[in-house]
Design a protein around this motif. Structure first.
Motif, PDB file in Angstrom:
ATOM      1  N   HIS A  42      -2.321 -15.707  -2.923  1.00 33.95           N
ATOM      2  CA  HIS A  42      -2.973 -15.402  -1.661  1.00 33.95           C
ATOM      3  C   HIS A  42      -4.207 -14.550  -1.934  1.00 33.95           C
ATOM      4  O   HIS A  42      -4.375 -13.999  -3.032  1.00 33.95           O
ATOM      5  N   LEU A  43      -5.053 -14.468  -0.886  1.00 36.34           N
ATOM      6  CA  LEU A  43      -6.273 -13.671  -0.972  1.00 36.34           C
ATOM      7  C   LEU A  43      -5.994 -12.216  -0.608  1.00 36.34           C
ATOM      8  O   LEU A  43      -4.931 -11.890  -0.073  1.00 36.34           O
ATOM      9  N   SER A  44      -6.983 -11.371  -0.857  1.00 35.67           N
ATOM     10  CA  SER A  44      -6.808  -9.945  -0.561  1.00 35.67           C
ATOM     11  C   SER A  44      -6.740  -9.704   0.942  1.00 35.67           C
ATOM     12  O   SER A  44      -6.001  -8.831   1.402  1.00 35.67           O
ATOM     13  N   LYS A  45      -7.512 -10.499   1.747  1.00 37.21           N
ATOM     14  CA  LYS A  45      -7.483 -10.287   3.196  1.00 37.21           C
ATOM     15  C   LYS A  45      -6.184 -10.772   3.819  1.00 37.21           C
ATOM     16  O   LYS A  45      -5.867 -10.384   4.942  1.00 37.21           O
ATOM     17  N   ASP A  46      -5.421 -11.622   3.110  1.00 33.38           N
ATOM     18  CA  ASP A  46      -4.135 -12.099   3.619  1.00 33.38           C
ATOM     19  C   ASP A  46      -2.951 -11.333   3.044  1.00 33.38           C
ATOM     20  O   ASP A  46      -1.801 -11.737   3.243  1.00 33.38           O
ATOM     21  N   CYS A  47      -3.228 -10.229   2.341  1.00 34.79           N
ATOM     22  CA  CYS A  47      -2.133  -9.486   1.713  1.00 34.79           C
ATOM     23  C   CYS A  47      -1.337  -8.741   2.779  1.00 34.79           C
ATOM     24  O   CYS A  47      -1.906  -8.078   3.655  1.00 34.79           O
ATOM     25  N   ILE A  48      -0.003  -8.827   2.711  1.00 34.63           N
ATOM     26  CA  ILE A  48       0.885  -8.179   3.676  1.00 34.63           C
ATOM     27  C   ILE A  48       1.460  -6.885   3.116  1.00 34.63           C
ATOM     28  O   ILE A  48       1.637  -5.897   3.826  1.00 34.63           O
ATOM     29  N   ILE A  63      -5.590 -14.621  -7.159  1.00 32.43           N
ATOM     30  CA  ILE A  63      -4.900 -13.370  -7.497  1.00 32.43           C
ATOM     31  C   ILE A  63      -5.380 -12.296  -6.542  1.00 32.43           C
ATOM     32  O   ILE A  63      -6.584 -12.066  -6.399  1.00 32.43           O
ATOM     33  N   CYS A  64      -4.450 -11.658  -5.852  1.00 32.52           N
ATOM     34  CA  CYS A  64      -4.789 -10.607  -4.905  1.00 32.52           C
ATOM     35  C   CYS A  64      -5.241  -9.359  -5.660  1.00 32.52           C
ATOM     36  O   CYS A  64      -4.605  -8.942  -6.645  1.00 32.52           O
TER      37      CYS A  64
END
Length: 411
Positions: free
Chosen positions: A305-311, A296-297
């Motif tokens: 997805h992870l927080s560092k991969d959030c778009i 969970i972002c």
């Protein structure tokens, strides 16, 4: 009926048939015997009973020592050659024995031959007995050497180098090493003294050692091993053979011993230049297999997805009271070329700083007055202006000022 038609059956029958057969001579010995007598000692040639391997080896060593001592004793007492007491010398007793070819003859300074078959056989028997006595003294408890045995002060052995078979290999350089370090290592590990002698051991134009035998200089290239014990000589031969075998078996350019010697020589000469190859380290850690549905972002609060991969980025909130300031156009030269002169605005001067309530600083002190020395005198003060005196008769009357003096005449 012959025995081949009806072979014997059973252990006893086979043993009886073997004992009844005629014992023949072999290539190395005469008719075998069950018992041998050496002086007052009688030893059996067949080991019977349950013996360990160490006990069997100790018995064989003891038997061979007594046999060699008996042969040398008989030769000394009867003044007969040693070969006459060996079965290999009698062709009638052992016709199948074949002798090895004799080496080229060698002579001493007086012209006597020093490598006859009699002398070579006697020296080999003495060396073998000396070696076995050393082993028996360490393996047999309370062992006593045979009568007449004298421990030699020094023994030597020659290990010949195969120069003729491999002329392209520099055996002398490999055995010596950088500044003789390899040869010193072999001597320290074995406890014996190693010397390279023979043809090719000394460079052309240099003389050999003064104490060296002239016959050894004419001999083939060899390693002269000298020690007080035969075990040290055997260890030195083993270590030297390892160096020779490595030089022969290693391909060209892949001899580890030669590579290490060249490196040591460069270290001693101060010309070593090592190039360190950077190690390729894998800094990325292997990623574990994780179910994406459980991720969970923390920014968009969405799974997968992870927080560092959030778009999408963090959610934007609307605040009407906050109005972002507008950016003024830059006053650069390029921008002024575009704006006409009548639309250009002059920058307002900065406002004066607010009055501070802090007390003004005190006035600076007066400059110091220069003090005059005692010998300097001040000029005299100017005389006072003259005062008009009233006459005594005009007291109480108003005095009139006198008339001004006439101007000077030009005549």
């Amino acid at each position: 009926m012959s025995t081949t038609d009806n072979p014997p059956r059973g252990r006893k029958a086979i043993a009886k048939s073997i004992s009844s057969q005629k014992l023949t001579t072999t290539k190395w010995a005469d008719v075998p015997e069950k018992v041998k007598t050496f002086g007052n000692t009688t030893l059996s040639t067949i080991i019977s009973g349950h013996l360990t391997q160490e006990q069997a080896d100790a018995y064989q060593e003891y038997f061979r020592i007594e046999e060699i001592s008996d042969i040398l004793k008989k030769s000394h007492e009867s003044h007969e050659p040693v070969l006459s007491f060996l079965s290999s010398n009698d062709e009638t007793r052992n016709p199948n024995y074949e002798r090895d070819p004799s080496p080229p003859p060698k002579f001493d300074k007086e012209g006597k031959r020093i490598n006859t078959r009699e002398q070579r056989t006697k020296i080999s028997l003495e060396k073998e007995r000396h070696y076995l006595v050393e082993i028996a003294a360490g393996s047999i408890k309370h062992y006593v050497a045979p009568q007449g045995y004298v421990k030699p002060t020094k023994t030597f052995e020659k290990l010949y180098i195969p120069v003729k078979d491999y002329p392209e290999i520099n055996f002398v350089g490999l055995l010596l090493g950088p500044r003789g370090k390899t040869l010193r290592t072999l001597q320290e590990d074995s406890g014996a003294r190693l010397q390279i002698r023979g043809k090719g051991s000394v460079k052309s134009g240099k003389s050999s050692n003064p104490g060296e035998d002239e016959g050894s200089a004419e001999d083939e290239l060899h390693v002269l091993i000298t020690s007080d014990t035969q075990s040290k000589i055997a260890k030195a031969i083993k270590l030297t053979n390892e160096v020779l075998d490595k030089a022969i078996s290693s391909p060209i350019g892949q001899n580890d011993l030669k590579r290490d010697q060249l490196r040591e020589l460069a270290v001693l000469n101060g010309t070593l230049r090592e190039t360190k190859i950077p190690e390729q380290t894998n800094t990325t850690r292997p990623r574990r297999n994780i179910d994406n549905s459980q991720l969970i972002c923390k920014i968009c609060q969405r799974p997968g997805h992870l927080s560092k991969d959030c778009i999408s980025g963090p959610p934007k909130e609307y605040h009407p009271e906050i109005i972002p300031p507008k950016k003024r156009p830059s006053e650069s030269r390029a921008h002024q070329d575009v704006i006409p002169p009548f639309k250009r605005t002059k920058a307002a001067p900065p406002p004066p700083p607010p009055p501070s309530k802090v007390a003004p600083p005190p006035p600076p002190p007066p400059p110091p007055t220069a003090t005059k020395p005692s010998y300097a005198r001040d000029p005299p003060p100017p005389p006072p202006p003259p005062t008009a005196t009233k006459p005594s008769y005009s007291v109480g009357a108003q005095s009139t000022p006198p008339p001004p003096p006439p101007p000077p005449s030009s005549a």
